[in-house]
Design a protein around this motif. Structure first.
Motif, PDB file in Angstrom:
ATOM      1  N   LEU A 185       1.180  -0.429 -15.133  1.00  7.38           N
ATOM      2  CA  LEU A 185      -0.059  -0.634 -14.788  1.00  7.38           C
ATOM      3  C   LEU A 185      -0.104   0.183 -16.659  1.00  7.38           C
ATOM      4  O   LEU A 185      -0.097   1.177 -16.667  1.00  7.38           O
ATOM      5  N   ASP A 186      -0.579  -0.530 -17.811  1.00 11.02           N
ATOM      6  CA  ASP A 186      -0.337  -0.524 -18.870  1.00 11.02           C
ATOM      7  C   ASP A 186      -1.971  -0.291 -19.065  1.00 11.02           C
ATOM      8  O   ASP A 186      -2.359  -2.370 -19.685  1.00 11.02           O
ATOM      9  N   ILE A 187      -2.326   0.890 -19.732  1.00 16.89           N
ATOM     10  CA  ILE A 187      -3.826   0.346 -20.257  1.00 16.89           C
ATOM     11  C   ILE A 187      -4.132   0.782 -21.042  1.00 16.89           C
ATOM     12  O   ILE A 187      -4.177   2.155 -21.708  1.00 16.89           O
ATOM     13  N   SER A 188      -5.171   0.189 -22.239  1.00 18.20           N
ATOM     14  CA  SER A 188      -5.721   0.263 -23.490  1.00 18.20           C
ATOM     15  C   SER A 188      -7.217   0.231 -24.017  1.00 18.20           C
ATOM     16  O   SER A 188      -7.459  -0.423 -23.015  1.00 18.20           O
ATOM     17  N   THR A 189      -7.678   1.220 -24.369  1.00 17.27           N
ATOM     18  CA  THR A 189      -9.154   1.593 -24.103  1.00 17.27           C
ATOM     19  C   THR A 189      -9.953   2.391 -25.475  1.00 17.27           C
ATOM     20  O   THR A 189      -9.091   3.223 -25.853  1.00 17.27           O
ATOM     21  N   ASN A 190     -10.817   2.152 -25.611  1.00 20.31           N
ATOM     22  CA  ASN A 190     -11.944   2.204 -26.434  1.00 20.31           C
ATOM     23  C   ASN A 190     -12.258   3.826 -26.103  1.00 20.31           C
ATOM     24  O   ASN A 190     -13.073   4.462 -27.049  1.00 20.31           O
ATOM     25  N   VAL A 191     -11.950   4.295 -25.555  1.00 19.42           N
ATOM     26  CA  VAL A 191     -12.417   5.666 -24.446  1.00 19.42           C
ATOM     27  C   VAL A 191     -11.748   6.860 -25.366  1.00 19.42           C
ATOM     28  O   VAL A 191     -10.385   6.803 -25.253  1.00 19.42           O
ATOM     29  N   LYS A 192     -12.666   8.269 -25.592  1.00 21.07           N
ATOM     30  CA  LYS A 192     -11.352   8.706 -26.319  1.00 21.07           C
ATOM     31  C   LYS A 192     -11.223  10.019 -24.643  1.00 21.07           C
ATOM     32  O   LYS A 192     -11.579  10.496 -23.942  1.00 21.07           O
ATOM     33  N   LEU A 193      -9.927   9.891 -24.599  1.00 23.02           N
ATOM     34  CA  LEU A 193      -9.966  10.321 -23.123  1.00 23.02           C
ATOM     35  C   LEU A 193      -9.371  12.010 -23.250  1.00 23.02           C
ATOM     36  O   LEU A 193      -9.636  12.734 -22.795  1.00 23.02           O
ATOM     37  N   ASP A 194      -9.246  12.708 -24.463  1.00 19.76           N
ATOM     38  CA  ASP A 194      -9.463  14.501 -24.726  1.00 19.76           C
ATOM     39  C   ASP A 194     -11.049  14.520 -23.830  1.00 19.76           C
ATOM     40  O   ASP A 194     -11.118  16.118 -23.766  1.00 19.76           O
TER      41      ASP A 194
ATOM     42  N   LEU B 180      -4.962   5.668 -10.140  1.00 21.62           N
ATOM     43  CA  LEU B 180      -4.621   4.039 -10.467  1.00 21.62           C
ATOM     44  C   LEU B 180      -3.439   3.855  -9.907  1.00 21.62           C
ATOM     45  O   LEU B 180      -2.903   2.984  -9.030  1.00 21.62           O
ATOM     46  N   THR B 181      -2.722   4.327  -9.757  1.00 28.36           N
ATOM     47  CA  THR B 181      -0.821   5.029  -9.188  1.00 28.36           C
ATOM     48  C   THR B 181      -1.328   4.204  -7.912  1.00 28.36           C
ATOM     49  O   THR B 181      -0.642   3.382  -7.115  1.00 28.36           O
ATOM     50  N   LYS B 182      -2.691   5.262  -6.974  1.00 25.44           N
ATOM     51  CA  LYS B 182      -1.963   4.871  -5.548  1.00 25.44           C
ATOM     52  C   LYS B 182      -3.040   3.138  -5.619  1.00 25.44           C
ATOM     53  O   LYS B 182      -2.715   2.836  -4.199  1.00 25.44           O
ATOM     54  N   VAL B 183      -3.824   3.590  -6.243  1.00 26.29           N
ATOM     55  CA  VAL B 183      -5.114   1.984  -6.484  1.00 26.29           C
ATOM     56  C   VAL B 183      -3.528   0.788  -6.111  1.00 26.29           C
ATOM     57  O   VAL B 183      -3.620  -0.441  -5.812  1.00 26.29           O
ATOM     58  N   VAL B 184      -2.913   1.355  -7.121  1.00 25.07           N
ATOM     59  CA  VAL B 184      -1.568  -0.096  -6.811  1.00 25.07           C
ATOM     60  C   VAL B 184      -0.981  -0.937  -6.431  1.00 25.07           C
ATOM     61  O   VAL B 184      -0.333  -1.568  -5.949  1.00 25.07           O
ATOM     62  N   ALA B 185      -0.455   0.715  -5.709  1.00 23.82           N
ATOM     63  CA  ALA B 185       0.687   0.687  -5.346  1.00 23.82           C
ATOM     64  C   ALA B 185       0.530   0.567  -3.258  1.00 23.82           C
ATOM     65  O   ALA B 185       0.465  -0.237  -2.555  1.00 23.82           O
ATOM     66  N   ALA B 186      -1.441   0.783  -3.234  1.00 20.33           N
ATOM     67  CA  ALA B 186      -1.640   0.620  -2.304  1.00 20.33           C
ATOM     68  C   ALA B 186      -1.811  -1.263  -2.384  1.00 20.33           C
ATOM     69  O   ALA B 186      -1.055  -2.073  -0.893  1.00 20.33           O
ATOM     70  N   ILE B 187      -2.081  -1.764  -3.313  1.00 15.65           N
ATOM     71  CA  ILE B 187      -2.376  -3.523  -3.374  1.00 15.65           C
ATOM     72  C   ILE B 187      -1.102  -4.457  -3.284  1.00 15.65           C
ATOM     73  O   ILE B 187      -1.014  -5.334  -2.862  1.00 15.65           O
ATOM     74  N   LEU B 188      -0.459  -3.372  -3.886  1.00  9.87           N
ATOM     75  CA  LEU B 188       1.150  -4.419  -4.468  1.00  9.87           C
ATOM     76  C   LEU B 188       2.007  -4.259  -2.841  1.00  9.87           C
ATOM     77  O   LEU B 188       3.040  -4.686  -2.776  1.00  9.87           O
ATOM     78  N   GLY B 189       1.279  -2.684  -2.164  1.00 14.26           N
ATOM     79  CA  GLY B 189       2.497  -2.523  -1.548  1.00 14.26           C
ATOM     80  C   GLY B 189       3.853  -1.993  -1.069  1.00 14.26           C
ATOM     81  O   GLY B 189       5.128  -2.244  -0.984  1.00 14.26           O
ATOM     82  N   LYS B 190       3.934  -1.136  -2.893  1.00 19.46           N
ATOM     83  CA  LYS B 190       5.222   0.013  -2.778  1.00 19.46           C
ATOM     84  C   LYS B 190       4.950   0.500  -2.961  1.00 19.46           C
ATOM     85  O   LYS B 190       3.887   1.690  -3.301  1.00 19.46           O
ATOM     86  N   PRO B 191       5.737   1.402  -2.973  1.00 17.01           N
ATOM     87  CA  PRO B 191       5.567   3.538  -2.467  1.00 17.01           C
ATOM     88  C   PRO B 191       5.515   4.019  -4.029  1.00 17.01           C
ATOM     89  O   PRO B 191       5.669   3.072  -5.525  1.00 17.01           O
ATOM     90  N   GLU B 192       4.384   4.855  -4.177  1.00 16.71           N
ATOM     91  CA  GLU B 192       3.617   5.392  -5.337  1.00 16.71           C
ATOM     92  C   GLU B 192       5.184   6.039  -6.319  1.00 16.71           C
ATOM     93  O   GLU B 192       4.596   6.068  -7.680  1.00 16.71           O
ATOM     94  N   THR B 193       5.625   6.442  -5.973  1.00 17.96           N
ATOM     95  CA  THR B 193       7.083   6.109  -6.515  1.00 17.96           C
ATOM     96  C   THR B 193       7.584   5.723  -7.511  1.00 17.96           C
ATOM     97  O   THR B 193       8.332   5.967  -8.581  1.00 17.96           O
ATOM     98  N   PHE B 194       7.376   4.520  -7.378  1.00 23.79           N
ATOM     99  CA  PHE B 194       7.451   3.216  -8.169  1.00 23.79           C
ATOM    100  C   PHE B 194       6.825   2.823  -9.293  1.00 23.79           C
ATOM    101  O   PHE B 194       6.482   1.615  -9.425  1.00 23.79           O
ATOM    102  N   VAL B 195       6.015   3.288  -9.248  1.00 23.60           N
ATOM    103  CA  VAL B 195       4.537   2.700 -10.135  1.00 23.60           C
ATOM    104  C   VAL B 195       4.446   3.877 -11.432  1.00 23.60           C
ATOM    105  O   VAL B 195       4.463   4.586 -11.443  1.00 23.60           O
ATOM    106  N   MET B 196       4.598   2.907 -12.192  1.00 23.03           N
ATOM    107  CA  MET B 196       3.764   3.431 -14.305  1.00 23.03           C
ATOM    108  C   MET B 196       2.828   3.361 -14.357  1.00 23.03           C
ATOM    109  O   MET B 196       2.215   2.564 -14.177  1.00 23.03           O
ATOM    110  N   VAL B 197       2.538   4.118 -15.038  1.00 23.29           N
ATOM    111  CA  VAL B 197       0.734   3.897 -15.221  1.00 23.29           C
ATOM    112  C   VAL B 197       1.296   4.045 -16.698  1.00 23.29           C
ATOM    113  O   VAL B 197       0.795   5.377 -17.005  1.00 23.29           O
ATOM    114  N   LEU B 198       0.544   4.017 -17.700  1.00 21.12           N
ATOM    115  CA  LEU B 198      -0.272   4.689 -19.013  1.00 21.12           C
ATOM    116  C   LEU B 198      -1.007   4.291 -19.644  1.00 21.12           C
ATOM    117  O   LEU B 198      -2.014   2.477 -19.213  1.00 21.12           O
TER     118      LEU B 198
END
Length: 113
Positions: free
Chosen positions: A4-13, A25-43
């Motif tokens: 999951l690759d997200i670009s936003t205009n929000v200042k993350l700092d 976000l990792t938990k959401v993606v893993a749960a919906i796709l039925g994949k282990p959290e250890t395989f999910v990448m979030v940027l």
């Protein structure tokens, strides 16, 4: 391996607990796709020069790539759940969020034709 690759205009700092955003976000993606959290990448890329609807209010564009497991129902769940997380954690309205979905098995199957 979903990414999951997200670009936003929000200042993350300015976000107090950015780790909780990644975790959720990792938990959401893993749960919906039925994949282990250890395989999910979030940027998440913040402070991106981004406008939506002609203004610079908080907004986000995201892409998710996964091998298999994505149909129209899964797409709807991803859009809804990721949108809710972005609203709760980064104050980005779900109406100011776009998700582009790529299922890499579709590309692999087409190459066999």
């Amino acid at each position: 391996m979903p990414c999951l690759d997200i670009s936003t205009n929000v200042k993350l700092d300015g976000i107090n607990n950015i780790d909780s955003v990644f975790s959720e976000l990792t938990k959401v993606v893993a749960a919906i796709l039925g994949k282990p959290e250890t395989f999910v990448m979030v940027l998440i890329k913040g402070s991106v020069a981004l406008t939506f609807g002609g203004n610079k209010e908080p907004a986000a564009f995201a892409e998710i790539v996964s091998m298999g497991g994505i149909d129209s129902q899964v797409k709807r769940k991803l859009i809804s759940s990721i949108g809710t997380t972005l609203q709760d954690k980064l104050s980005i309205s779900p109406t100011r969020f776009i998700l582009k979905v790529h299922d890499t098995t579709m590309f692999r199957n087409k190459s066999k034709l």
